[in-house]
Design a protein around this motif. Structure first.
Motif, PDB file in Angstrom:
ATOM      1  N   PHE A 153       0.814  -1.215   0.000  1.00 48.62           N
ATOM      2  CA  PHE A 153       0.000   0.000   0.000  1.00 48.62           C
ATOM      3  C   PHE A 153       0.849   1.267   0.000  1.00 48.62           C
ATOM      4  CE2 PHE A 153      -3.523  -2.742   0.678  1.00 48.62           C
ATOM      5  CZ  PHE A 153      -4.636  -2.022   0.296  1.00 48.62           C
ATOM      6  N   ARG A 154       2.076   1.179   0.484  1.00 46.14           N
ATOM      7  CA  ARG A 154       2.969   2.339   0.419  1.00 46.14           C
ATOM      8  C   ARG A 154       3.654   2.426  -0.948  1.00 46.14           C
ATOM      9  NH1 ARG A 154       4.614   4.473   5.552  1.00 46.14           N
ATOM     10  NH2 ARG A 154       3.621   3.329   7.231  1.00 46.14           N
ATOM     11  N   PHE A 155       3.878   1.262  -1.561  1.00 43.96           N
ATOM     12  CA  PHE A 155       4.626   1.215  -2.812  1.00 43.96           C
ATOM     13  C   PHE A 155       3.821   1.776  -3.986  1.00 43.96           C
ATOM     14  CE2 PHE A 155       5.814  -1.270  -6.641  1.00 43.96           C
ATOM     15  CZ  PHE A 155       7.096  -0.787  -6.791  1.00 43.96           C
ATOM     16  N   ILE A 156       2.526   1.477  -4.045  1.00 44.33           N
ATOM     17  CA  ILE A 156       1.705   1.891  -5.189  1.00 44.33           C
ATOM     18  C   ILE A 156       1.652   3.415  -5.330  1.00 44.33           C
ATOM     19  CG2 ILE A 156      -0.637   1.856  -6.133  1.00 44.33           C
ATOM     20  CD1 ILE A 156      -0.796  -1.053  -5.019  1.00 44.33           C
ATOM     21  N   PRO A 157       1.384   4.198  -4.265  1.00 44.89           N
ATOM     22  CA  PRO A 157       1.412   5.657  -4.424  1.00 44.89           C
ATOM     23  C   PRO A 157       2.804   6.183  -4.786  1.00 44.89           C
ATOM     24  CG  PRO A 157       0.291   5.064  -2.396  1.00 44.89           C
ATOM     25  CD  PRO A 157       0.917   3.818  -2.929  1.00 44.89           C
ATOM     26  N   THR A 158       3.840   5.549  -4.243  1.00 43.67           N
ATOM     27  CA  THR A 158       5.206   5.957  -4.572  1.00 43.67           C
ATOM     28  C   THR A 158       5.501   5.720  -6.043  1.00 43.67           C
ATOM     29  OG1 THR A 158       5.899   5.361  -2.333  1.00 43.67           O
ATOM     30  CG2 THR A 158       7.637   5.596  -3.961  1.00 43.67           C
ATOM     31  N   ASN A 162       6.324   8.487  -8.923  1.00 41.31           N
ATOM     32  CA  ASN A 162       7.524   8.319  -9.740  1.00 41.31           C
ATOM     33  C   ASN A 162       7.171   8.376 -11.229  1.00 41.31           C
ATOM     34  OD1 ASN A 162      10.070   7.774 -10.631  1.00 41.31           O
ATOM     35  ND2 ASN A 162      10.218   5.753  -9.717  1.00 41.31           N
ATOM     36  N   LEU A 163       6.050   7.776 -11.601  1.00 44.01           N
ATOM     37  CA  LEU A 163       5.606   7.804 -12.998  1.00 44.01           C
ATOM     38  C   LEU A 163       5.293   9.230 -13.437  1.00 44.01           C
ATOM     39  CD1 LEU A 163       4.773   6.257 -15.561  1.00 44.01           C
ATOM     40  CD2 LEU A 163       2.497   6.038 -14.573  1.00 44.01           C
ATOM     41  N   ARG A 164       4.621  10.000 -12.571  1.00 45.41           N
ATOM     42  CA  ARG A 164       4.306  11.405 -12.903  1.00 45.41           C
ATOM     43  C   ARG A 164       5.581  12.219 -13.076  1.00 45.41           C
ATOM     44  NH1 ARG A 164       0.153  10.565  -9.143  1.00 45.41           N
ATOM     45  NH2 ARG A 164       1.400  11.486  -7.487  1.00 45.41           N
ATOM     46  N   GLU A 165       6.548  12.034 -12.167  1.00 49.56           N
ATOM     47  CA  GLU A 165       7.816  12.783 -12.250  1.00 49.56           C
ATOM     48  C   GLU A 165       8.588  12.412 -13.518  1.00 49.56           C
ATOM     49  OE1 GLU A 165       9.983  11.961  -8.699  1.00 49.56           O
ATOM     50  OE2 GLU A 165       8.490  12.910  -7.403  1.00 49.56           O
ATOM     51  N   THR A 166       8.605  11.115 -13.849  1.00 49.49           N
ATOM     52  CA  THR A 166       9.318  10.668 -15.046  1.00 49.49           C
ATOM     53  C   THR A 166       8.656  11.216 -16.301  1.00 49.49           C
ATOM     54  OG1 THR A 166       9.933   8.635 -13.884  1.00 49.49           O
ATOM     55  CG2 THR A 166      10.185   8.633 -16.271  1.00 49.49           C
ATOM     56  N   ARG A 189       5.924   3.281 -27.647  1.00 48.97           N
ATOM     57  CA  ARG A 189       6.075   4.717 -27.377  1.00 48.97           C
ATOM     58  C   ARG A 189       6.163   5.011 -25.880  1.00 48.97           C
ATOM     59  NH1 ARG A 189       1.983   7.545 -31.756  1.00 48.97           N
ATOM     60  NH2 ARG A 189       3.246   7.088 -33.588  1.00 48.97           N
ATOM     61  N   LEU A 190       5.677   4.067 -25.069  1.00 42.26           N
ATOM     62  CA  LEU A 190       5.743   4.259 -23.617  1.00 42.26           C
ATOM     63  C   LEU A 190       7.078   3.822 -23.026  1.00 42.26           C
ATOM     64  CD1 LEU A 190       2.191   3.162 -22.430  1.00 42.26           C
ATOM     65  CD2 LEU A 190       3.135   5.458 -22.440  1.00 42.26           C
ATOM     66  N   SER A 191       7.964   3.240 -23.825  1.00 46.30           N
ATOM     67  CA  SER A 191       9.234   2.739 -23.288  1.00 46.30           C
ATOM     68  C   SER A 191      10.077   3.818 -22.612  1.00 46.30           C
ATOM     69  CB  SER A 191      10.039   2.025 -24.365  1.00 46.30           C
ATOM     70  OG  SER A 191      10.367   2.902 -25.402  1.00 46.30           O
ATOM     71  N   PRO A 192      10.087   5.100 -23.090  1.00 46.78           N
ATOM     72  CA  PRO A 192      10.843   6.112 -22.342  1.00 46.78           C
ATOM     73  C   PRO A 192      10.306   6.355 -20.932  1.00 46.78           C
ATOM     74  CG  PRO A 192      10.384   6.890 -24.566  1.00 46.78           C
ATOM     75  CD  PRO A 192       9.601   5.630 -24.379  1.00 46.78           C
ATOM     76  N   LEU A 193       9.054   5.940 -20.677  1.00 51.07           N
ATOM     77  CA  LEU A 193       8.504   6.045 -19.323  1.00 51.07           C
ATOM     78  C   LEU A 193       8.688   4.743 -18.558  1.00 51.07           C
ATOM     79  CD1 LEU A 193       5.084   7.843 -19.943  1.00 51.07           C
ATOM     80  CD2 LEU A 193       7.193   8.850 -19.100  1.00 51.07           C
ATOM     81  N   LEU A 194       8.409   3.621 -19.218  1.00 47.05           N
ATOM     82  CA  LEU A 194       8.407   2.330 -18.523  1.00 47.05           C
ATOM     83  C   LEU A 194       9.789   1.902 -18.054  1.00 47.05           C
ATOM     84  CD1 LEU A 194       5.886   0.312 -20.734  1.00 47.05           C
ATOM     85  CD2 LEU A 194       5.489   1.386 -18.522  1.00 47.05           C
ATOM     86  N   VAL A 195      10.801   2.161 -18.873  1.00 48.17           N
ATOM     87  CA  VAL A 195      12.154   1.710 -18.511  1.00 48.17           C
ATOM     88  C   VAL A 195      12.649   2.396 -17.231  1.00 48.17           C
ATOM     89  CG1 VAL A 195      14.565   1.641 -19.256  1.00 48.17           C
ATOM     90  CG2 VAL A 195      12.738   1.002 -20.854  1.00 48.17           C
ATOM     91  N   PRO A 196      12.629   3.747 -17.144  1.00 45.51           N
ATOM     92  CA  PRO A 196      13.115   4.354 -15.887  1.00 45.51           C
ATOM     93  C   PRO A 196      12.226   4.066 -14.684  1.00 45.51           C
ATOM     94  CG  PRO A 196      12.492   6.065 -17.492  1.00 45.51           C
ATOM     95  CD  PRO A 196      12.327   4.745 -18.160  1.00 45.51           C
ATOM     96  N   VAL A 197      10.894   4.000 -14.902  1.00 46.22           N
ATOM     97  CA  VAL A 197      10.003   3.730 -13.760  1.00 46.22           C
ATOM     98  C   VAL A 197      10.209   2.308 -13.249  1.00 46.22           C
ATOM     99  CG1 VAL A 197       7.567   3.440 -13.106  1.00 46.22           C
ATOM    100  CG2 VAL A 197       8.279   5.446 -14.392  1.00 46.22           C
ATOM    101  N   THR A 198      10.346   1.337 -14.173  1.00 49.94           N
ATOM    102  CA  THR A 198      10.593  -0.045 -13.754  1.00 49.94           C
ATOM    103  C   THR A 198      11.931  -0.175 -13.036  1.00 49.94           C
ATOM    104  OG1 THR A 198       9.325  -0.786 -15.667  1.00 49.94           O
ATOM    105  CG2 THR A 198      10.676  -2.422 -14.567  1.00 49.94           C
ATOM    106  N   GLY A 199      12.957   0.493 -13.573  1.00 50.53           N
ATOM    107  CA  GLY A 199      14.266   0.467 -12.909  1.00 50.53           C
ATOM    108  C   GLY A 199      14.201   1.061 -11.522  1.00 50.53           C
TER     109      GLY A 199
END
Length: 202
Positions: A153-158, A162-166, A189-199
């Protein structure tokens, strides 16, 4: 936080959700299930959750319930009640015979999932994330499970922050998602977002 459910002990909200799942799983009569669903919706309304905050959640639940419970209910109900009740029509293409018992069974399934969702949403929206692990621990749940729930429950909002900031950082670099109906292109097209957020998530 100022609603009726927001002022309750978090253990009450957890127990109500658990008891709802236990009770509605036993109900087979569509009339009793309808009563249970109305009670669950009144309970949900007492949480005072603004609809704008959960519109997407309800949309997801609605689609999920219609696809899972609706289709599954029609097919399973047709097999279970074949030759028992009055046949209404046959679904063309797949040859599934829909009877009055099938319709009743499907409606019961849909109402069951709706009741579970209505009592489950207050767990996410009427309890502070920090109180959840304490509530599970006070219920006698093993500490590993309580800690895992707390982290989730703490991880999902974080992760969402992080996704918004990226996304904001990538827009500053000239990134645009563009509009396409092709799901493969959309994911690429979402890879520039998914890669840093997943990392970052790892």
């Amino acid at each position: 936080g100022d609603s009726f459910l927001g002022r309750r002990d978090p253990r009450v909200l957890i127990l109500v959700a658990a008891l709802t799942i236990t009770v509605v799983a036993q109900l087979r009569d569509v009339r009793l299930m309808a009563i249970a669903t109305v009670v669950a919706l009144v309970y949900y309304a007492s949480a005072g959750i603004p609809f704008a905050a959960v519109r997407a959640n309800w949309l997801f639940v609605g689609v999920f319930v219609l696809l899972l419970a609706g289709v599954n209910g029609v097919i399973a109900g047709a097999q279970q009640y074949a030759g028992v009740a009055t046949e209404l029509f046959t679904i063309p293409g797949i040859g599934v015979a829909v009877s009055t018992a099938t319709v009743s069974y499907t409606a019961t399934m849909l109402l069951r999932f709706l009741a579970i969702a209505a009592t489950g949403f207050p767990l996410s929206f009427a309890i502070r994330p920090g109180d959840l692990s304490v509530a599970f621990a006070r219920l006698g749940v093993p500490s590993r499970f309580a800690y895992g729930i707390d982290l989730t429950f703490r991880f999902i909002p974080t992760l969402a922050a992080n996704l918004r900031e990226t996304a904001a950082a990538q827009r500053l670099r000239g990134y645009e998602t563009g509009h396409t109906r092709n799901p493969v292109r959309r994911i690429r097209r979402l890879s520039p977002l998914l890669v840093p957020v997943t990392g970052s998530a790892f």
